[in-house]
Scaffold this motif. Structure first.
Motif, mmCIF file in Angstrom:
data_model
loop_
_atom_site.group_PDB
_atom_site.id
_atom_site.type_symbol
_atom_site.label_atom_id
_atom_site.label_comp_id
_atom_site.label_asym_id
_atom_site.label_seq_id
_atom_site.Cartn_x
_atom_site.Cartn_y
_atom_site.Cartn_z
ATOM 1 N N TYR A 126 -12.184 1.351 2.780
ATOM 2 C CA TYR A 126 -11.067 1.124 1.854
ATOM 3 C C TYR A 126 -10.198 -0.023 2.369
ATOM 4 O O TYR A 126 -9.840 -0.940 1.621
ATOM 5 C CB TYR A 126 -10.260 2.420 1.725
ATOM 6 C CG TYR A 126 -9.020 2.326 0.874
ATOM 7 C CD1 TYR A 126 -9.094 2.471 -0.508
ATOM 8 C CD2 TYR A 126 -7.775 2.106 1.447
ATOM 9 C CE1 TYR A 126 -7.957 2.396 -1.291
ATOM 10 C CE2 TYR A 126 -6.633 2.035 0.665
ATOM 11 C CZ TYR A 126 -6.727 2.176 -0.698
ATOM 12 O OH TYR A 126 -5.587 2.104 -1.469
ATOM 13 N N CYS A 127 -9.859 0.017 3.642
ATOM 14 C CA CYS A 127 -8.976 -1.003 4.219
ATOM 15 C C CYS A 127 -9.626 -2.381 4.239
ATOM 16 O O CYS A 127 -8.962 -3.387 3.956
ATOM 17 C CB CYS A 127 -8.542 -0.593 5.622
ATOM 18 S SG CYS A 127 -7.371 0.789 5.611
ATOM 19 N N LEU B 23 -9.473 -3.635 0.708
ATOM 20 C CA LEU B 23 -8.093 -3.975 0.364
ATOM 21 C C LEU B 23 -7.674 -5.295 1.006
ATOM 22 O O LEU B 23 -7.071 -6.146 0.354
ATOM 23 C CB LEU B 23 -7.148 -2.849 0.796
ATOM 24 C CG LEU B 23 -5.655 -3.104 0.598
ATOM 25 C CD1 LEU B 23 -5.324 -3.383 -0.865
ATOM 26 C CD2 LEU B 23 -4.854 -1.908 1.120
ATOM 27 N N LEU C 182 0.877 -1.161 0.000
ATOM 28 C CA LEU C 182 0.000 0.000 0.000
ATOM 29 C C LEU C 182 0.915 1.212 0.000
ATOM 30 O O LEU C 182 1.614 1.473 0.978
ATOM 31 C CB LEU C 182 -0.904 0.009 1.243
ATOM 32 C CG LEU C 182 -1.682 1.294 1.533
ATOM 33 C CD1 LEU C 182 -2.502 1.757 0.333
ATOM 34 C CD2 LEU C 182 -2.558 1.111 2.757
ATOM 35 N N PHE D 24 -5.125 -2.772 -7.103
ATOM 36 C CA PHE D 24 -6.354 -2.691 -6.327
ATOM 37 C C PHE D 24 -7.233 -1.629 -6.983
ATOM 38 O O PHE D 24 -6.778 -0.501 -7.209
ATOM 39 C CB PHE D 24 -6.012 -2.328 -4.877
ATOM 40 C CG PHE D 24 -7.200 -2.187 -3.977
ATOM 41 C CD1 PHE D 24 -8.106 -3.222 -3.828
ATOM 42 C CD2 PHE D 24 -7.400 -1.018 -3.261
ATOM 43 C CE1 PHE D 24 -9.196 -3.097 -2.980
ATOM 44 C CE2 PHE D 24 -8.487 -0.879 -2.405
ATOM 45 C CZ PHE D 24 -9.397 -1.923 -2.270
ATOM 46 N N ALA E 61 -1.714 -1.158 -3.968
ATOM 47 C CA ALA E 61 -2.786 -0.205 -3.697
ATOM 48 C C ALA E 61 -2.175 1.174 -3.520
ATOM 49 O O ALA E 61 -0.999 1.301 -3.160
ATOM 50 C CB ALA E 61 -3.547 -0.614 -2.449
#
Length: 181
Positions: free
Chosen positions: A162-163, A166, A77, A138, A108
Motif C-alpha cells: 500500500y505504501c 501511495l 494519508l 488514491f 489516501a
C-alpha cells in the motif's frame, strides 16, 4: 516539503488506528518518503462551524498550524477508525476544518475497524473530498480489522505494498501538477 502528512484520527487512549498509523509511517520512511505525523489527540479539539466563523483563522492555533502544514504538503494519508460503518465523526470534523488545504492534492485513507465487512466505510468521505475540494483520491485503501495482526507478515506485506503504491502515486501527481484543471 513533506511528501505525506499522516493524521491519526482516533481520540481513544488505546487505539488500533494509532498503531496502524505508526506501521504506515515506518513503511513509508523505509522507502524514502518524507513524512510528518499528527495525532488528533495532541491538538486542541474544536467543532467545525459552517458560517463565517468557519474560517481557519477562527480555530485554535494547532488547527491553523496543521492547515498551513497541509497547504504546503504534497498529500495527506488519513488513518481513521470506523464506527457504525462510517469513518469517525472526529475524522470528518477534522477534514471539514482543513479541507481547503487539500484542494487538488492526493488524499489516501487507511481505516481500523472491528470487522472486514467495513471495507467500504471510507467511500463516503473520499467521495465528499473529491467533489468538495477536488482532492485526488488514491484508488487503494487499507483496512486493519480485528481479524488482522500488525505482526502478521502477510499484513505487513499489505502495508508495505500500500505504501509503495501511495508513494508512487503522490510523486506521479507532483510531476503532473501543471495539468491542474
Amino acid at each position: 516539503m513533506n511528501d505525506l502528512h499522516i493524521v491519526s484520527a482516533s481520540y481513544s487512549k488505546v487505539s488500533r488506528t494509532r498503531d496502524l498509523s505508526h506501521q504506515l509511517r515506518a513503511s513509508l520512511d523505509k522507502i524514502g518518503a518524507t513524512t510528518k505525523y499528527v495525532d488528533l489527540r495532541d491538538i486542541e479539539f474544536a467543532f467545525c462551524v459552517s458560517d463565517d466563523e468557519g474560517d481557519v483563522k477562527n480555530y485554535p492555533s494547532s488547527i491553523q498550524e496543521i492547515y498551513e502544514d497541509l497547504n504546503q504538503a504534497k498529500s495527506l494519508l488519513l488513518v481513521a477508525p470506523v464506527y457504525l460503518y462510517s469513518v469517525s465523526g472526529g475524522a470528518k470534523n477534522f477534514l471539514d476544518m482543513v479541507g481547503d488545504a487539500l484542494e487538488n492534492k492526493p488524499l489516501a485513507l487507511a481505516t481500523a475497524s472491528g470487522t472486514q465487512r467495513s471495507y467500504l466505510a471510507g467511500s463516503e468521505i473520499l467521495n465528499a473530498m473529491r467533489y468538495e475540494y477536488s482532492s485526488i483520491i488514491f484508488p487503494k485503501t487499507l483496512q486493519y480489522s480485528s481479524e488482522d495482526s500488525l505482526s502478521d507478515p502477510s499484513f505487513s506485506k499489505r502495508v508495505d505494498d500500500y505504501c509503495e503504491s501511495l508513494f508512487r502515486f503522490v510523486n506521479a501527481n507532483e510531476n503532473n501538477r501543471e495539468l491542474e484543471l
